[in-house]
Scaffold this motif. Structure first.
Motif, PDB file in Angstrom:
ATOM      1  N   MET A 191     -10.266   9.059  11.489  1.00  0.00           N
ATOM      2  CA  MET A 191     -10.010  10.461  11.864  1.00  0.00           C
ATOM      3  C   MET A 191     -10.217  11.464  10.735  1.00  0.00           C
ATOM      4  O   MET A 191     -10.040  12.654  10.931  1.00  0.00           O
ATOM      5  N   GLY A 192     -10.585  11.002   9.548  1.00  0.00           N
ATOM      6  CA  GLY A 192     -10.861  11.953   8.461  1.00  0.00           C
ATOM      7  C   GLY A 192      -9.595  12.586   7.911  1.00  0.00           C
ATOM      8  O   GLY A 192      -8.495  12.062   8.092  1.00  0.00           O
ATOM      9  N   GLY A 203      -0.111   4.437   0.257  1.00  0.00           N
ATOM     10  CA  GLY A 203      -0.718   5.639   0.832  1.00  0.00           C
ATOM     11  C   GLY A 203       0.372   6.405   1.576  1.00  0.00           C
ATOM     12  O   GLY A 203       1.553   6.028   1.530  1.00  0.00           O
ATOM     13  N   PRO A 204      -0.011   7.469   2.280  1.00  0.00           N
ATOM     14  CA  PRO A 204       1.006   8.244   2.989  1.00  0.00           C
ATOM     15  C   PRO A 204       1.808   7.418   4.002  1.00  0.00           C
ATOM     16  O   PRO A 204       3.036   7.532   4.074  1.00  0.00           O
ATOM     17  N   GLY A 258      -5.388   7.658  -0.145  1.00  0.00           N
ATOM     18  CA  GLY A 258      -6.473   8.607   0.145  1.00  0.00           C
ATOM     19  C   GLY A 258      -6.020  10.039   0.337  1.00  0.00           C
ATOM     20  O   GLY A 258      -6.808  10.879   0.774  1.00  0.00           O
ATOM     21  N   MET A 259      -4.758  10.321   0.011  1.00  0.00           N
ATOM     22  CA  MET A 259      -4.271  11.675   0.307  1.00  0.00           C
ATOM     23  C   MET A 259      -4.592  12.675  -0.810  1.00  0.00           C
ATOM     24  O   MET A 259      -4.819  13.850  -0.545  1.00  0.00           O
ATOM     25  N   LEU A 291       0.342  -3.806  -8.972  1.00  0.00           N
ATOM     26  CA  LEU A 291       0.465  -5.168  -8.441  1.00  0.00           C
ATOM     27  C   LEU A 291      -0.339  -5.282  -7.145  1.00  0.00           C
ATOM     28  O   LEU A 291      -0.181  -4.451  -6.243  1.00  0.00           O
ATOM     29  N   GLY A 342       0.805  -1.221   0.000  1.00  0.00           N
ATOM     30  CA  GLY A 342       0.000   0.000   0.000  1.00  0.00           C
ATOM     31  C   GLY A 342       0.831   1.261   0.000  1.00  0.00           C
ATOM     32  O   GLY A 342       1.604   1.506   0.923  1.00  0.00           O
ATOM     33  N   ARG A 384      -1.602  -1.480  -5.492  1.00  0.00           N
ATOM     34  CA  ARG A 384      -2.606  -2.042  -6.413  1.00  0.00           C
ATOM     35  C   ARG A 384      -2.950  -1.093  -7.568  1.00  0.00           C
ATOM     36  O   ARG A 384      -3.136  -1.520  -8.695  1.00  0.00           O
ATOM     37  N   LYS A 385      -3.010   0.182  -7.248  1.00  0.00           N
ATOM     38  CA  LYS A 385      -3.512   1.131  -8.251  1.00  0.00           C
ATOM     39  C   LYS A 385      -2.411   1.613  -9.194  1.00  0.00           C
ATOM     40  O   LYS A 385      -1.229   1.365  -8.975  1.00  0.00           O
ATOM     41  N   CYS A 395      -4.639   1.202   8.744  1.00  0.00           N
ATOM     42  CA  CYS A 395      -4.703  -0.243   8.984  1.00  0.00           C
ATOM     43  C   CYS A 395      -4.484  -0.566  10.467  1.00  0.00           C
ATOM     44  O   CYS A 395      -5.118  -1.461  11.013  1.00  0.00           O
ATOM     45  N   GLY A 409      -0.295   7.234  -3.471  1.00  0.00           N
ATOM     46  CA  GLY A 409      -0.892   8.358  -2.729  1.00  0.00           C
ATOM     47  C   GLY A 409      -2.130   7.984  -1.948  1.00  0.00           C
ATOM     48  O   GLY A 409      -2.530   8.717  -1.048  1.00  0.00           O
ATOM     49  N   PHE A 412      -3.785  14.197   8.632  1.00  0.00           N
ATOM     50  CA  PHE A 412      -2.820  13.160   8.215  1.00  0.00           C
ATOM     51  C   PHE A 412      -1.583  13.037   9.101  1.00  0.00           C
ATOM     52  O   PHE A 412      -0.673  12.275   8.790  1.00  0.00           O
ATOM     53  N   GLY A 442      -0.371   3.203   9.527  1.00  0.00           N
ATOM     54  CA  GLY A 442      -1.455   3.974   8.926  1.00  0.00           C
ATOM     55  C   GLY A 442      -2.802   3.504   9.441  1.00  0.00           C
ATOM     56  O   GLY A 442      -2.905   2.859  10.489  1.00  0.00           O
TER      57      GLY A 442
HETATM   58  O1  48F Z   1      -5.838   4.274   2.083  1.00  0.00           O
HETATM   59  P1  48F Z   1      -4.435   4.763   2.147  1.00  0.00           P
HETATM   60  O2  48F Z   1      -4.176   6.184   1.860  1.00  0.00           O
HETATM   61  O3  48F Z   1      -3.827   4.309   3.580  1.00  0.00           O
HETATM   62  P2  48F Z   1      -3.026   5.098   4.724  1.00  0.00           P
HETATM   63  O4  48F Z   1      -1.641   5.393   4.278  1.00  0.00           O
HETATM   64  O5  48F Z   1      -3.774   6.513   4.812  1.00  0.00           O
HETATM   65  C1  48F Z   1      -5.126   6.604   5.142  1.00  0.00           C
HETATM   66  C2  48F Z   1      -5.640   7.911   4.610  1.00  0.00           C
HETATM   67  O6  48F Z   1      -5.481   8.005   3.214  1.00  0.00           O
HETATM   68  C3  48F Z   1      -7.110   8.193   4.930  1.00  0.00           C
HETATM   69  C4  48F Z   1      -7.317   8.482   6.361  1.00  0.00           C
HETATM   70  C5  48F Z   1      -6.706   9.763   6.861  1.00  0.00           C
HETATM   71  O7  48F Z   1      -7.177  10.064   8.072  1.00  0.00           O
HETATM   72  O8  48F Z   1      -7.930   7.747   7.046  1.00  0.00           O
HETATM   73  O9  48F Z   1      -7.903   7.083   4.505  1.00  0.00           O
HETATM   74  O10 48F Z   1      -3.249   4.361   5.965  1.00  0.00           O
HETATM   75  O11 48F Z   1      -3.539   3.883   1.148  1.00  0.00           O
HETATM   76  C6  48F Z   1      -3.624   2.490   1.119  1.00  0.00           C
HETATM   77  C7  48F Z   1      -3.100   2.010  -0.225  1.00  0.00           C
HETATM   78  O12 48F Z   1      -3.021   0.606  -0.206  1.00  0.00           O
HETATM   79  C8  48F Z   1      -3.391   0.104  -1.481  1.00  0.00           C
HETATM   80  C9  48F Z   1      -4.526   1.033  -1.924  1.00  0.00           C
HETATM   81  O13 48F Z   1      -4.705   1.004  -3.325  1.00  0.00           O
HETATM   82  C10 48F Z   1      -4.031   2.374  -1.405  1.00  0.00           C
HETATM   83  O14 48F Z   1      -3.290   3.090  -2.373  1.00  0.00           O
HETATM   84  N1  48F Z   1      -3.808  -1.294  -1.305  1.00  0.00           N
HETATM   85  C11 48F Z   1      -4.851  -1.743  -0.573  1.00  0.00           C
HETATM   86  N2  48F Z   1      -4.913  -3.085  -0.610  1.00  0.00           N
HETATM   87  C12 48F Z   1      -3.865  -3.492  -1.398  1.00  0.00           C
HETATM   88  C13 48F Z   1      -3.164  -2.355  -1.830  1.00  0.00           C
HETATM   89  C14 48F Z   1      -3.400  -4.768  -1.831  1.00  0.00           C
HETATM   90  N3  48F Z   1      -3.997  -5.914  -1.462  1.00  0.00           N
HETATM   91  N4  48F Z   1      -2.313  -4.824  -2.626  1.00  0.00           N
HETATM   92  C15 48F Z   1      -1.684  -3.689  -3.019  1.00  0.00           C
HETATM   93  N5  48F Z   1      -2.093  -2.450  -2.629  1.00  0.00           N
END
Ligand code: 48F
Length: 258
Positions: free
Chosen positions: A235-236, A34-35, A63-64, A125, A32, A56-57, A225, A61, A239, A223
């Motif tokens: 938390m919306g 993300g940030p 949700g940022m 991937l 993943g 995956r995408k 997760c 980035g 970041f 993050g």
């Molecule tokens: O969702 P995401 O931005 O996770 P984060 O870094 O940040 C969360 C914030 O964006 C926001 C928030 C802020 O308060 O709550 O939601 O914790 O990035 C997660 C990334 O993981 C990729 C997905 O496409 C996204 O870009 N992803 C998810 N499942 C898979 C994956 C997978 N099985 N394989 C590969 N990539």
């Protein structure tokens, strides 16, 4: 000089092939971009750990990019602002303790700094499974996102990592796979996924840093997760927690790896 189309194809195929082969056995595999995942990867790569990040995408980035409701501004607190300063992400003060950043600047700068630090990012991937040996997560099973999207019956390939980081955000995909398929007890109160709670920025931001840690042998969460695994609120579009969480997990892993 005359351009040769086949040479261009050959260059891409040879170079990607080398990159993919090099990513099949690493110190750390992050899932993943993300940030949280990218920041974690930045500090690991900077410390000389061989680190690959699977996204995956098409774009990194997570949700940022979209800030809050597609208003592409994000908010960070004082502590995370210091990390943004270190990366070179521009911030402006809104009120005491609240700093704004342009989300496009934040994503692109963090990505660029991470890749320049040595982090290998492989987009398009998807991680669909884990490899487990002696109750320890020790690798990932990956396939092209296009295969996943088309529902094609095509087997994936496997890569090995000393440590795996679940940075998949709200769905906590890797942790859920481990819970569902491996029979391993997670390091939560119940031994299972606790699930994300409803919005509370204050508690969510505090808990996310606390919850960013080892989930089970060989697997860490950072993050959003981390709150999905250990049962913290969302938390919306603030970041700071994501940024601090990625850095914290990187530090823990650096200490653990030889
Ligand atoms: O969702 P995401 O931005 O996770 P984060 O870094 O940040 C969360 C914030 O964006 C926001 C928030 C802020 O308060 O709550 O939601 O914790 O990035 C997660 C990334 O993981 C990729 C997905 O496409 C996204 O870009 N992803 C998810 N499942 C898979 C994956 C997978 N099985 N394989 C590969 N990539």
């Amino acid at each position: 000089m005359k351009l040769d189309e086949v040479k261009i194809s050959r260059a891409i195929i040879e170079s990607y092939n080398d990159k993919l082969l090099d990513c099949l056995d690493v110190d750390v595999a992050i899932v993943g971009a993300g940030p949280a995942g990218m920041i974690c990867g930045y500090y690991l790569a900077k410390a000389g750990k061989k680190t690959v990040l699977f996204e995956r995408k098409l774009s990194v980035g997570g949700g940022m990019w979209g800030g809050g409701i597609m208003f592409n501004e994000i908010v960070v607190q004082e502590e995370a602002k210091k990390i943004f300063d270190e990366f070179g992400v521009k911030t402006k003060k809104y009120e005491k303790g609240y700093y704004l950043a342009d989300s496009v600047d934040a994503v692109s700068t963090i990505c660029s700094r991470s890749v320049h630090a040595g982090l290998k990012i492989l987009n398009l991937l998807s991680v669909e499974d884990v490899m487990v040996r002696a109750k320890r997560v020790c690798g990932l099973v990956i396939n092209w996102t296009s295969v996943e999207m088309a529902g094609l019956h095509i087997d994936p390939i496997t890569m090995r990592a000393k440590i795996v980081v679940d940075a998949t955000g709200h769905p906590a995909e890797v942790a859920r796979i481990v819970e569902r398929k491996s029979g391993i007890r997670l390091n939560t109160r119940t031994g299972k996924m606790m699930g994300e709670q409803s919005m509370c920025a204050q508690v969510g931001e505090e808990m996310i840093v606390k919850n960013s840690k080892e989930i089970c042998s060989g697997l860490y969460a950072c993050g959003m997760c981390a709150n999905a695994v250990f049962g913290g609120p969302r938390m919306g579009p603030i970041f700071g927690g994501m940024v601090l969480s990625g850095k914290k997990v990187a530090r823990q892993i650096i200490k653990k790896l030889p």
